[in-house]
Write a protein that holds these residues in place. Sequence first.
Motif, PDB file in Angstrom:
ATOM      1  N   SER A  52      98.674 -32.131  33.053  1.00 17.70           N
ATOM      2  CA  SER A  52      98.381 -31.071  31.831  1.00 17.70           C
ATOM      3  C   SER A  52      96.790 -31.499  31.215  1.00 17.70           C
ATOM      4  O   SER A  52      96.220 -30.377  30.637  1.00 17.70           O
ATOM      5  N   GLU A  58      94.420 -29.761  33.182  1.00 18.46           N
ATOM      6  CA  GLU A  58      94.440 -28.232  33.234  1.00 18.46           C
ATOM      7  C   GLU A  58      93.961 -28.044  31.667  1.00 18.46           C
ATOM      8  O   GLU A  58      94.056 -26.524  31.568  1.00 18.46           O
ATOM      9  N   GLU A  71      95.755 -28.451  29.033  1.00 19.55           N
ATOM     10  CA  GLU A  71      96.659 -27.988  28.177  1.00 19.55           C
ATOM     11  C   GLU A  71      97.206 -29.459  27.295  1.00 19.55           C
ATOM     12  O   GLU A  71      98.157 -30.103  27.660  1.00 19.55           O
ATOM     13  N   LYS A  85      98.291 -29.773  24.327  1.00 15.35           N
ATOM     14  CA  LYS A  85      99.606 -29.916  23.499  1.00 15.35           C
ATOM     15  C   LYS A  85     100.840 -29.991  24.313  1.00 15.35           C
ATOM     16  O   LYS A  85     101.529 -30.819  24.188  1.00 15.35           O
ATOM     17  N   ALA A  86     100.841 -29.364  25.747  1.00 17.21           N
ATOM     18  CA  ALA A  86     101.753 -29.534  26.615  1.00 17.21           C
ATOM     19  C   ALA A  86     101.801 -31.146  27.094  1.00 17.21           C
ATOM     20  O   ALA A  86     102.921 -31.543  27.280  1.00 17.21           O
TER      21      ALA A  86
END
Length: 90
Positions: free
Chosen positions: A52, A55, A57, A59-60
């Motif tokens: 994650s 990529e 992301e 927060k994810a």
Amino acid sequence: MWLLLGILIGVIALGFIWWLRKSNTSLQWYDWVISLTGVAMLLFTIQNYFASIAEGESKAAYMFLLVGGLPAVILLAVTWQLAARRAKKA
């Protein structure tokens, strides 16, 4: 990275088994199931965290640390406490 993580897990597992033999403690079958589940969840969490982050992301990634990592740490702590209490009793 995965090679180093595998070596680290092997060293930790070896130390845990060495401690069990030194303290003459044996684990029940459910202790092994709980600990293997915890390790699998922890590895899954680490892999998804780095994927994650790669990529973009973030927060994810942080949410997955909370959702997947916290139960993994709890399962490993439960196994540790069961083994420690059994060693103290013996």
